[in-house]
Motif scaffolding. Structure first.
Motif, PDB file in Angstrom:
ATOM      1  N   PHE A 219      -0.050   5.458   3.049  1.00 27.03           N
ATOM      2  CA  PHE A 219      -0.428   6.237   1.882  1.00 27.03           C
ATOM      3  C   PHE A 219       0.434   5.782   0.708  1.00 27.03           C
ATOM      4  O   PHE A 219       1.445   5.101   0.888  1.00 27.03           O
ATOM      5  CB  PHE A 219      -0.240   7.727   2.151  1.00 27.03           C
ATOM      6  CG  PHE A 219      -1.287   8.303   3.054  1.00 27.03           C
ATOM      7  CD1 PHE A 219      -2.393   8.954   2.525  1.00 27.03           C
ATOM      8  CD2 PHE A 219      -1.190   8.179   4.436  1.00 27.03           C
ATOM      9  CE1 PHE A 219      -3.379   9.476   3.346  1.00 27.03           C
ATOM     10  CE2 PHE A 219      -2.167   8.694   5.267  1.00 27.03           C
ATOM     11  CZ  PHE A 219      -3.265   9.337   4.718  1.00 27.03           C
ATOM     12  N   ASP A 220       0.023   6.164  -0.483  1.00 27.30           N
ATOM     13  CA  ASP A 220       0.791   5.829  -1.679  1.00 27.30           C
ATOM     14  C   ASP A 220       2.032   6.728  -1.690  1.00 27.30           C
ATOM     15  O   ASP A 220       2.005   7.854  -2.176  1.00 27.30           O
ATOM     16  CB  ASP A 220      -0.068   6.047  -2.934  1.00 27.30           C
ATOM     17  CG  ASP A 220       0.612   5.551  -4.191  1.00 27.30           C
ATOM     18  OD1 ASP A 220       1.854   5.435  -4.194  1.00 27.30           O
ATOM     19  OD2 ASP A 220      -0.088   5.289  -5.183  1.00 27.30           O
ATOM     20  N   ASN A 221       3.118   6.208  -1.126  1.00 29.55           N
ATOM     21  CA  ASN A 221       4.290   7.037  -0.874  1.00 29.55           C
ATOM     22  C   ASN A 221       5.067   7.362  -2.142  1.00 29.55           C
ATOM     23  O   ASN A 221       5.701   8.423  -2.227  1.00 29.55           O
ATOM     24  CB  ASN A 221       5.182   6.352   0.153  1.00 29.55           C
ATOM     25  CG  ASN A 221       4.514   6.272   1.511  1.00 29.55           C
ATOM     26  OD1 ASN A 221       3.958   7.258   1.985  1.00 29.55           O
ATOM     27  ND2 ASN A 221       4.523   5.108   2.117  1.00 29.55           N
ATOM     28  N   TYR A 222       5.032   6.487  -3.118  1.00 26.91           N
ATOM     29  CA  TYR A 222       5.639   6.820  -4.408  1.00 26.91           C
ATOM     30  C   TYR A 222       4.876   7.990  -5.032  1.00 26.91           C
ATOM     31  O   TYR A 222       5.468   8.909  -5.594  1.00 26.91           O
ATOM     32  CB  TYR A 222       5.614   5.609  -5.326  1.00 26.91           C
ATOM     33  CG  TYR A 222       6.251   5.848  -6.681  1.00 26.91           C
ATOM     34  CD1 TYR A 222       7.625   5.716  -6.855  1.00 26.91           C
ATOM     35  CD2 TYR A 222       5.478   6.206  -7.789  1.00 26.91           C
ATOM     36  CE1 TYR A 222       8.219   5.938  -8.094  1.00 26.91           C
ATOM     37  CE2 TYR A 222       6.053   6.430  -9.026  1.00 26.91           C
ATOM     38  CZ  TYR A 222       7.427   6.296  -9.170  1.00 26.91           C
ATOM     39  OH  TYR A 222       7.995   6.521 -10.403  1.00 26.91           O
ATOM     40  N   ARG A 223       3.561   7.972  -4.901  1.00 25.65           N
ATOM     41  CA  ARG A 223       2.741   9.051  -5.435  1.00 25.65           C
ATOM     42  C   ARG A 223       3.039  10.377  -4.733  1.00 25.65           C
ATOM     43  O   ARG A 223       2.999  11.439  -5.352  1.00 25.65           O
ATOM     44  CB  ARG A 223       1.258   8.695  -5.303  1.00 25.65           C
ATOM     45  CG  ARG A 223       0.303   9.746  -5.830  1.00 25.65           C
ATOM     46  CD  ARG A 223       0.470   9.968  -7.320  1.00 25.65           C
ATOM     47  NE  ARG A 223      -0.379  11.039  -7.814  1.00 25.65           N
ATOM     48  CZ  ARG A 223      -0.035  11.903  -8.754  1.00 25.65           C
ATOM     49  NH1 ARG A 223       1.165  11.834  -9.315  1.00 25.65           N
ATOM     50  NH2 ARG A 223      -0.861  12.846  -9.142  1.00 25.65           N
TER      51      ARG A 223
END
Length: 375
Positions: free
Chosen positions: A146-150
């Motif tokens: 998943f977009d982990n920064y997001r």
């Protein structure tokens, strides 16, 4: 999980349908990937290495991916390593020796598997990193996550909105936590949140009485909780409350990167006399674990970032089928995930914020039943 969901996911694997219509395509092929092309599911052995059974999400992840692959005809071996690196190394070596064609690896320590993955490469095994990037090795072919920064920015933005920081409210007492120092994802979670919150720390709207705030994103491990252990987070929060809030000061917000830590933090808050209500601290999380969703409903947690890991399993199964069919594997990020040896072609999925106001989303999607959540 419903039969309809499972059938649809299996069909996606069999047909090689791509999850996400806007993704870019990668033409990368290394020798391990090429060696697995042109086979059939019935002749293909996929080893699945998960880090632990102690967190609910990994049980769901492993069971879902294994079920998809087995129903599509693959031979599989699903192993959990009890958060012990040596055990995971042994499990992977056994899979390689048993003739694995693919390894799907969610590492415990993302830097510890390079020698084992060299063995995999020498044996012509294709390696897909699952949710956690494998670092310090050229022998990882793809990464799905998943977009982990997001995830982190969602937690930070939730705090900004909940406290009306953009409206100038404050000061508020903040206690930040970060994830396990050996988990590469944890740095993205923290960076996403801190990039949102740091300006409010700098201007005094958020104050950290414990002093447990990294000087920069790169120092996030200084507040990391090894192994994502709830009890460790509880003990750390209890220490902060006893040491820095004994004079009657109240904590207003706790940045927790995931639900396991949030469970321990909520226990510490309860032990210190905090009760659900208007004065209960804002408490973030991630994974939408059942116990945490119940805590949200009870007013003991404010939000959780939900990563529907069924989609992650679907994507990995699709990647495997695409490789087996000799097709181009679809990815949508070929710039961000440099593991120190190569930029790993990556497919990113989108997370979603869950709050007490929209927990029905989890029931509507059949992630939980209404009975499980008491709805």
């Amino acid at each position: 999980m419903s039969l309809a969901w499972k059938k649809s996911a299996i069909a996606m694997v069999a047909a090689g349908v791509l999850v996400g219509s806007m993704a870019a395509c990668s033409s990368e092929r290394d020798s391990a990937t090429e060696s697995t092309e042109g086979g059939s599911a019935e002749d293909t052995f996929v080893g699945i290495a998960m880090p632990t059974k102690s967190l609910p999400r990994w049980n769901r992840d492993g069971a879902h991916l294994e079920g998809l692959l087995e129903e599509a005809g693959y031979e599989t071996s699903l192993q959990y390593a009890d958060n012990k690196v040596d055990q995971q190394v042994t499990q992977l070596e056994n899979m390689i020796n048993q003739g694995a064609d693919f390894l799907v690896v969610a590492p415990i320590d993302d830097t510890a598997l390079a020698p084992t993955l060299q063995q995999a490469a020498d044996a012509g095994v294709t390696v897909i990193a699952y949710d956690r990037l494998l670092l310090g090795t050229p022998n990882v072919d793809y990464y799905a996550t998943f977009d982990n920064y997001r995830v982190g920015t969602m937690q930070g933005e939730f705090i900004v909105d909940a406290l009306d920081l953009d409206g100038g409210a404050g000061p508020f007492n903040l206690e930040p936590f970060a994830g396990s120092p050996d988990d590469n994802n944890a740095k993205f979670f923290f960076a996403g949140a801190w990039d949102v919150l740091s300006e409010y720390v700098d201007n005094g709207q958020l104050v950290v009485p414990s002093g447990k705030q990294p000087a920069s994103n790169d120092e996030w491990t200084s507040i990391g909780i090894q192994g994502w252990v709830s009890d460790t987070a509880q003990a750390e929060m209890e220490n902060r409350l006893n040491s820095f809030y004994a004079d009657g000061a109240k904590v207003d917000v706790v940045l927790s990167p995931n639900d396991s830590l949030a469970l321990g933090i909520a226990q510490a808050l309860a032990g210190a006399g905090y009760a659900p209500g208007a004065d209960y601290p804002v408490l973030t999380g991630q994974d939408a674990d059942e116990a945490n969703v119940l805590n949200m409903i009870d007013g003991k947690q404010s939000m959780s970032v939900w990563k529907d890991t069924r989609m992650l399993g679907d994507q990995v199964a699709t990647m495997i089928q695409q490789i087996l069919d000799g097709e181009t594997v679809e990815v949508n990020d070929e710039e961000t995930y440099d593991n120190g040896e190569k930029v790993v072609p990556t497919y990113l999925l989108d997370p979603q914020v869950i709050t007490p106001d929209n927990v029905e989303v989890l029931v509507d999607s059949e992630f939980y039943t209404a009975d499980e959540l008491g709805l």
